[in-house]
Design a protein around this motif. Structure first.
Motif, PDB file in Angstrom:
ATOM      1  N   THR A 155      43.860 -26.930 106.259  1.00  0.00           N
ATOM      2  CA  THR A 155      44.020 -28.289 106.784  1.00  0.00           C
ATOM      3  C   THR A 155      44.232 -29.266 105.627  1.00  0.00           C
ATOM      4  N   SER A 156      44.592 -30.481 105.978  1.00  0.00           N
ATOM      5  CA  SER A 156      44.732 -31.535 104.964  1.00  0.00           C
ATOM      6  C   SER A 156      43.407 -31.775 104.252  1.00  0.00           C
TER       7      SER A 156
ATOM      8  N   PRO B 287      40.562 -37.454 101.255  1.00  0.00           N
ATOM      9  CA  PRO B 287      41.720 -37.282 102.134  1.00  0.00           C
ATOM     10  C   PRO B 287      42.665 -38.488 102.077  1.00  0.00           C
TER      11      PRO B 287
ATOM     12  N   TYR C 198      46.611 -38.542 101.576  1.00  0.00           N
ATOM     13  CA  TYR C 198      47.518 -39.216 102.513  1.00  0.00           C
ATOM     14  C   TYR C 198      48.359 -40.290 101.836  1.00  0.00           C
TER      15      TYR C 198
ATOM     16  N   LYS D 279      51.867 -37.653 104.153  1.00  0.00           N
ATOM     17  CA  LYS D 279      51.314 -38.100 105.435  1.00  0.00           C
ATOM     18  C   LYS D 279      50.369 -37.068 106.045  1.00  0.00           C
ATOM     19  N   GLY D 280      50.428 -35.858 105.552  1.00  0.00           N
ATOM     20  CA  GLY D 280      49.561 -34.800 106.061  1.00  0.00           C
ATOM     21  C   GLY D 280      50.021 -33.451 105.533  1.00  0.00           C
ATOM     22  N   LYS D 281      49.341 -32.419 106.001  1.00  0.00           N
ATOM     23  CA  LYS D 281      49.667 -31.068 105.561  1.00  0.00           C
ATOM     24  C   LYS D 281      51.121 -30.725 105.888  1.00  0.00           C
ATOM     25  N   GLU D 282      51.623 -31.229 106.997  1.00  0.00           N
ATOM     26  CA  GLU D 282      52.987 -30.915 107.406  1.00  0.00           C
ATOM     27  C   GLU D 282      53.996 -31.311 106.331  1.00  0.00           C
TER      28      GLU D 282
END
Length: 192
Positions: free
Chosen positions: A27-28, A39, A43, A47-50
């Motif tokens: 996960t992030s 976190p 960010y 913007k995130g793990k994606e």
């Protein structure tokens, strides 16, 4: 020596973590925790793990394309050179293990990567088919177009799934390397 930018460091740490645990598990928050950052700091850069996965996939894609172009430009139908080229591809797949071992999962979870994954697999298949065709031509194999395509499919399957197979069996020290498995495919064409 210049200090590594935080964004690049995130990508480097993420690659190690994703390779160790797999994309679907990480996960992030795991990424931030592994880096000892908040976190929010993660960010700030992604913007995130994606976005991290997409950036790493872009690196994988670009690295693979460069290698394929180089391998194809130097192809002469020599079995040993072809095996060396396939070893380069194997090294890239191993460097980005989380991608190669979960292509279907990434394809299903990341709409943004679907076309790119399909195009890259098609290009890998076409390039390997061309390499095998040159080897078969040099070995004077008649009517080899379908055989080249089938052998290329087996080679690509071996390249992509070799690591997963060993992981599933819990094999730490491999009895045979990927190079040895690839070599077996070319035994009929090795003349010395």
């Amino acid at each position: 020596m210049a200090k590594m930018r935080t964004r690049d460091l995130i990508l480097e740490v993420a690659l190690v973590l994703l390779n160790e645990r797999g994309e679907s598990i990480v996960t992030s928050v795991d990424l931030a925790h592994e880096m000892n950052i908040s976190p929010g700091n993660l960010y700030y850069h992604f913007k995130g793990k994606e976005e991290v996965v997409e950036e790493l996939y872009a690196q994988f894609h670009a690295t693979t394309l460069i290698a394929l172009q180089e391998i194809a430009s130097q192809a002469r139908g020599d079995t040993k050179e072809t095996l060396a080229g396939l070893s380069v591809i194997s090294d890239i797949l191993q460097q980005f293990k989380f991608i190669s071992q979960d292509l279907l999962g990434l394809h299903e979870r990341y709409n943004s990567l679907r076309d790119s994954i399909q195009k890259l697999l098609f290009l890998l298949s076409q390039t390997i088919t061309g390499l095998v065709g040159l080897v078969m031509d040099r070995a004077k194999v008649t009517d080899s177009s379908n055989a080249a395509k089938l052998l290329a499919g087996n080679l690509l399957y071996t390249l992509i799934h070799f690591g997963s197979y060993n992981d599933l069996l819990g094999i730490e020290s491999q009895d045979a390397t990927i190079e040895e498995h690839l070599y077996l495919h070319f035994l009929p064409f090795i003349d010395d």
